[in-house]
Design an enzyme around this catalytic site. Structure first.
Site, PDB file in Angstrom:
ATOM      1  N   ARG A   1       0.793  -1.270   0.068  1.00  0.00           N
ATOM      2  CA  ARG A   1      -0.062   0.153  -0.036  1.00  0.00           C
ATOM      3  C   ARG A   1       0.896   1.157  -0.016  1.00  0.00           C
ATOM      4  NH1 ARG A   1      -2.509  -3.622  -0.948  1.00  0.00           N
ATOM      5  NH2 ARG A   1      -4.500  -4.254  -0.495  1.00  0.00           N
TER       6      ARG A   1
ATOM      7  N   SER B   1     -10.976  -0.168   2.570  1.00  0.00           N
ATOM      8  CA  SER B   1     -10.491  -0.564   3.811  1.00  0.00           C
ATOM      9  C   SER B   1      -9.938   0.682   4.615  1.00  0.00           C
ATOM     10  CB  SER B   1      -9.207  -1.296   3.682  1.00  0.00           C
ATOM     11  OG  SER B   1      -9.541  -2.644   3.366  1.00  0.00           O
TER      12      SER B   1
ATOM     13  N   GLU C   1      -5.611   4.117   5.776  1.00  0.00           N
ATOM     14  CA  GLU C   1      -5.122   3.955   4.419  1.00  0.00           C
ATOM     15  C   GLU C   1      -5.439   4.969   3.520  1.00  0.00           C
ATOM     16  OE1 GLU C   1      -5.442  -0.239   3.090  1.00  0.00           O
ATOM     17  OE2 GLU C   1      -6.575   0.447   1.125  1.00  0.00           O
TER      18      GLU C   1
END
Ligand SMILES: Cc1cc2nc3c(=O)[nH]c(=O)nc-3n(C[C@H](O)[C@H](O)[C@H](O)COP(=O)(O)OP(=O)(O)OC[C@H]3O[C@@H](n4cnc5c(N)ncnc54)[C@H](O)[C@@H]3O)c2cc1C
Length: 334
Positions: A159, A232, A328
């Site tokens: 990520r 998420s 995130e």
């Protein structure tokens, strides 16, 4: 290039957010004009795709730039396929499948644009976009320079990538067409789905895998068109197993993926599930009932509502497990 003043920025959390300036680019020739505009105004810049991974402020006192490049081309000389940054990611995945390319299918149905895919190195079901990218074509809007970065230059990790901290607008991505020969069906939820639906992995097509992934996702993840969300909300942390505080819950109650003899990746969804009933209620934002990693809003939320709730979750998780969660999506400030 089209310039709008005080324009609403579309985003999947449905936060009411206005950009002082909103610029749509339709042509590579617009870049120099953009550079001049940014220099004259001397304001912060935010490049936006489809707004599915941002937490926006009420007013963005700066310049939002939306590239509009939709071309898809094959380059048979080096076995790549290129796509403009505003091509919808899932539509691009379908395009690769229609052209018998293997490797993109596990990333089916991830919302957003092709141009944003390298930013957080989108990933799902055992695949990451960094395994498919050959190079990324960008424009440095501060220094008025065109830059092409190859896969190594992008510093991809879980990520994360080099694109989170720079002044680059991505206008085109080049992907390998021959990097994968076989389907990756190793992920637990894929195996479970195949067993439950008596699917034989030997007779499965790339299109079948894509449909299967879309089906699995539709059960656990809310469709942002109906229920506003940004996917998420927290990452899964990689930490030393021995650092986890375990006075209230046992290690067997957590979801852990072993990285090496000391390090584990911790499933954040389970951590949140375990303390969910102890959380304070906040206005306009809550945890999605089918997936504890997803925060949903009621369309009346603002950035403060969402971030206050996220910080509350972070505090409770730290107190309980000594784990510091990381948000995130990109939290945009002025
Ligand atoms: C329901 C749901 C499920 C999701 N599932 C997943 C998943 O499985 N895996 C996963 O990894 N992500 C997932 N996401 C997150 C999201 O889909 C991805 O991060 C996607 O890549 C965001 O695309 P976007 O065009 O909406 O980007 P935006 O939200 O518009 O922007 C995200 C970031 O990228 C930057 N950016 C966007 N376009 C450009 C560009 N052309 N040049 C430079 N910078 C740019 C923005 O400045 C911002 O920092 C999910 C989101 C939702 C809502």
């Amino acid at each position: 290039m089209n310039i709008y003043k005080n324009k609403l920025i579309n985003n999947s959390l449905r936060l009411n957010s206005i950009a002082n300036y909103f610029i749509e680019l339709t042509d590579k020739n617009d870049f120099i004009e953009l550079h001049k505009f940014i220099k004259i105004k001397n304001l912060p810049v935010l490049v936006i795709g489809e707004g599915t991974n941002v937490v926006l402020p009420d007013i963005f006192e700066g310049i939002v730039v939306k590239p509009n490049f939709n071309e898809i081309n094959f380059n048979e000389y080096n076995n790549t396929i290129s796509a403009g940054s505003s091509v919808n990611w899932h539509e691009f995945v379908i395009h690769t499948i229609n052209n018998n390319i293997v490797g993109f299918e596990n990333l089916s149905s991830i919302p957003g644009s092709v141009g944003a895919s390298p930013i957080q190195n989108i990933g799902a079901y055992g695949q990451e976009v960094s395994n498919l990218i050959e190079s990324v074509d960008c424009y440095d809007y501060i220094n008025n320079e065109f830059i092409s970065l190859n896969n190594n230059d992008c510093n991809f990790s879980y990520r994360d990538s080099i694109f989170k901290k720079n002044n680059l607008l991505i206008y085109k991505l080049n992907f390998y067409t021959d990097s994968h020969k076989e389907h990756n069906l190793e992920y637990d939820s894929i195996k479970k789905y195949m067993t439950n639906n008596s699917i034989d992995p030997k007779n499965i097509t790339t299109r079948d895998v894509s449909r299967m992934i879309t089906d699995i996702r539709s059960i656990t993840l809310p469709d942002p068109i109906e229920i506003p969300n940004a996917g998420s909300f927290f990452k899964n942390n990689v930490i030393n197993k021995s650092d986890i505080k375990l006075d209230r819950f046992s290690i067997d109650e957590l979801v852990l993926w072993e990285i090496d003899s000391e390090k584990v990746k911790v499933g954040t969804a389970r951590l949140i599930e375990l303390i969910k009933n102890e959380l304070t209620k906040f206005d306009n934002v809550e945890i999605y009932e089918n997936h504890s990693l997803v925060l949903i809003t009621n369309k009346n939320a603002n950035q403060k509502n969402v971030i206050d709730f996220a910080e509350h979750i972070k505090e409770r998780i730290y107190d309980t497990f000594h784990i510091t969660l990381e948000i995130e999506p990109a939290v945009i400030s002025n």
